[in-house]
Design a protein around this motif. Structure first.
Motif, PDB file in Angstrom:
ATOM      1  N   ALA A 168      18.163 -10.305   0.252  1.00 40.93           N
ATOM      2  CA  ALA A 168      17.240  -9.169   0.183  1.00 40.93           C
ATOM      3  C   ALA A 168      16.972  -8.605   1.573  1.00 40.93           C
ATOM      4  CB  ALA A 168      15.929  -9.588  -0.481  1.00 40.93           C
ATOM      5  N   GLY A 169      16.981  -9.478   2.586  1.00 37.42           N
ATOM      6  CA  GLY A 169      16.777  -9.011   3.963  1.00 37.42           C
ATOM      7  C   GLY A 169      17.878  -8.086   4.436  1.00 37.42           C
ATOM      8  N   ILE A 170      19.114  -8.405   4.083  1.00 35.80           N
ATOM      9  CA  ILE A 170      20.239  -7.540   4.455  1.00 35.80           C
ATOM     10  C   ILE A 170      20.107  -6.179   3.768  1.00 35.80           C
ATOM     11  CG2 ILE A 170      22.744  -7.238   4.196  1.00 35.80           C
ATOM     12  CD1 ILE A 170      22.927 -10.343   4.566  1.00 35.80           C
ATOM     13  N   VAL A 171      19.794  -6.207   2.475  1.00 29.71           N
ATOM     14  CA  VAL A 171      19.609  -4.958   1.725  1.00 29.71           C
ATOM     15  C   VAL A 171      18.457  -4.154   2.327  1.00 29.71           C
ATOM     16  CG1 VAL A 171      18.910  -4.034  -0.531  1.00 29.71           C
ATOM     17  CG2 VAL A 171      20.597  -5.886  -0.404  1.00 29.71           C
ATOM     18  N   VAL A 199       0.838  -1.199   0.000  1.00 28.99           N
ATOM     19  CA  VAL A 199       0.000   0.000   0.000  1.00 28.99           C
ATOM     20  C   VAL A 199       0.879   1.256   0.000  1.00 28.99           C
ATOM     21  CG1 VAL A 199      -1.703   1.322   1.331  1.00 28.99           C
ATOM     22  CG2 VAL A 199      -1.962  -1.158   1.065  1.00 28.99           C
ATOM     23  N   ILE A 200       1.937   1.248   0.794  1.00 26.83           N
ATOM     24  CA  ILE A 200       2.840   2.405   0.844  1.00 26.83           C
ATOM     25  C   ILE A 200       3.498   2.622  -0.515  1.00 26.83           C
ATOM     26  CG2 ILE A 200       5.052   3.193   1.800  1.00 26.83           C
ATOM     27  CD1 ILE A 200       4.053   2.044   4.510  1.00 26.83           C
ATOM     28  N   ILE A 248      12.088 -10.448  -0.307  1.00 29.09           N
ATOM     29  CA  ILE A 248      12.076 -11.250   0.924  1.00 29.09           C
ATOM     30  C   ILE A 248      10.767 -12.042   0.985  1.00 29.09           C
ATOM     31  CG2 ILE A 248      12.003 -11.199   3.450  1.00 29.09           C
ATOM     32  CD1 ILE A 248      13.463  -8.451   3.254  1.00 29.09           C
ATOM     33  N   SER A 249       9.675 -11.340   0.796  1.00 32.48           N
ATOM     34  CA  SER A 249       8.338 -11.908   0.986  1.00 32.48           C
ATOM     35  C   SER A 249       7.978 -12.990  -0.020  1.00 32.48           C
ATOM     36  CB  SER A 249       7.289 -10.794   0.901  1.00 32.48           C
ATOM     37  OG  SER A 249       7.573  -9.798   1.865  1.00 32.48           O
ATOM     38  N   THR A 250       8.546 -12.905  -1.201  1.00 31.07           N
ATOM     39  CA  THR A 250       8.187 -13.846  -2.263  1.00 31.07           C
ATOM     40  C   THR A 250       9.282 -14.875  -2.531  1.00 31.07           C
ATOM     41  OG1 THR A 250       9.013 -12.342  -3.969  1.00 31.07           O
ATOM     42  CG2 THR A 250       6.672 -12.170  -3.374  1.00 31.07           C
ATOM     43  N   ILE A 289      11.310   3.146  -2.840  1.00 24.91           N
ATOM     44  CA  ILE A 289      11.095   2.157  -3.899  1.00 24.91           C
ATOM     45  C   ILE A 289      12.023   0.959  -3.713  1.00 24.91           C
ATOM     46  CG2 ILE A 289      11.353   1.756  -6.381  1.00 24.91           C
ATOM     47  CD1 ILE A 289      10.304   4.735  -6.673  1.00 24.91           C
ATOM     48  N   LEU A 290      13.289   1.194  -3.404  1.00 28.75           N
ATOM     49  CA  LEU A 290      14.229   0.087  -3.210  1.00 28.75           C
ATOM     50  C   LEU A 290      13.905  -0.736  -1.964  1.00 28.75           C
ATOM     51  CD1 LEU A 290      17.617   1.771  -4.204  1.00 28.75           C
ATOM     52  CD2 LEU A 290      16.244   0.136  -5.539  1.00 28.75           C
ATOM     53  N   ILE A 291      13.447  -0.081  -0.920  1.00 26.32           N
ATOM     54  CA  ILE A 291      13.026  -0.806   0.282  1.00 26.32           C
ATOM     55  C   ILE A 291      11.837  -1.701  -0.052  1.00 26.32           C
ATOM     56  CG2 ILE A 291      11.961  -0.532   2.565  1.00 26.32           C
ATOM     57  CD1 ILE A 291      13.753   2.012   2.867  1.00 26.32           C
ATOM     58  N   ALA A 292      10.894  -1.167  -0.828  1.00 26.06           N
ATOM     59  CA  ALA A 292       9.730  -1.963  -1.223  1.00 26.06           C
ATOM     60  C   ALA A 292      10.144  -3.151  -2.096  1.00 26.06           C
ATOM     61  CB  ALA A 292       8.714  -1.088  -1.958  1.00 26.06           C
ATOM     62  N   VAL A 293      11.045  -2.927  -3.036  1.00 23.69           N
ATOM     63  CA  VAL A 293      11.494  -4.018  -3.908  1.00 23.69           C
ATOM     64  C   VAL A 293      12.216  -5.088  -3.094  1.00 23.69           C
ATOM     65  CG1 VAL A 293      13.114  -4.611  -5.776  1.00 23.69           C
ATOM     66  CG2 VAL A 293      11.576  -2.654  -6.026  1.00 23.69           C
ATOM     67  N   SER A 294      13.097  -4.674  -2.183  1.00 18.42           N
ATOM     68  CA  SER A 294      13.805  -5.672  -1.366  1.00 18.42           C
ATOM     69  C   SER A 294      12.823  -6.402  -0.453  1.00 18.42           C
ATOM     70  CB  SER A 294      14.948  -5.036  -0.572  1.00 18.42           C
ATOM     71  OG  SER A 294      14.471  -4.055   0.323  1.00 18.42           O
TER      72      SER A 294
END
Length: 189
Positions: free
Chosen positions: A140-143, A58-59, A110-112, A101-106
């Motif tokens: 992805a979690g580290i990023v 959503v964010i 992680i989630s998928t 945007i990069l936080i959302a992509v990382s």
């Protein structure tokens, strides 16, 4: 009520999106740091990550709306007279957008990582990619973690600059992000 931005003031849409995203992103950071330390036996162990993922989607959608709104509206002229500070402020905002945007992509990676999509509050599911890479969730979690901390450092810098403008420069930089201002707004008013 002023909906759109003007050359000297932000409109209610820009102000609302700014504060909605600011609160949501701060909440996401604190929830994220809280949930990684949850015990397996905590009632929130599974629920908190699911809420965090859905809110992240959503964010990201709100950030896209904010960027479209920003590009389709005039931006008020900076009140500061020092060019490098004005350029730094613009760069900081661009970094905010890029980091979100990069936080959302990382977070998505992680989630998928196990090939499952993200359920967004039962409204829709954001599907996983058809491919994953080795140690995807860990990498992805580290990023994700370091980008989130970098974002928070920038928030501190942004807050410090806003307070400097308010208390030292005594201009309307902070005031015009709190409510639409009427009339001709000058740096010394």
């Amino acid at each position: 009520m002023q909906w759109r931005n003007h050359s000297n003031s932000y409109g209610i849409i820009s102000i609302g999106l700014h504060w909605l995203l600011a609160i949501a992103l701060l909440a996401m950071f604190f929830v994220g740091t809280w949930m990684v330390d949850l015990s397996y036996y905590s009632e929130w162990y599974h629920r908190a990550p699911e809420l965090h993922k859905a809110a992240g989607v959503v964010i990201l959608l709100l950030m896209v709306v904010r960027l479209i709104w920003r590009w389709s509206n005039p931006r008020p002229a900076p009140l500061g007279k020092v060019k490098w500070q004005n350029r730094s402020a613009e760069l900081l905002h661009q970094l905010f957008y890029l980091l979100v945007i990069l936080i959302a992509v990382s977070g998505y990676l992680i989630s998928t990582a196990e090939g499952k999509g993200i359920d967004v509050f039962g409204l829709f599911t954001l599907p996983a990619l058809n491919w994953q890479f080795e140690l995807q969730a860990d990498r992805a979690g580290i990023v994700h973690k370091y980008l989130a901390w970098a974002f928070m450092l920038l928030v501190g810098l942004h807050l410090g600059a806003a307070l400097k403008h308010h208390f030292i420069n005594r201009d309307n930089t902070l005031k015009r992000m709190l409510k639409p201002l009427k009339g001709d707004i000058h740096a010394d008013s």
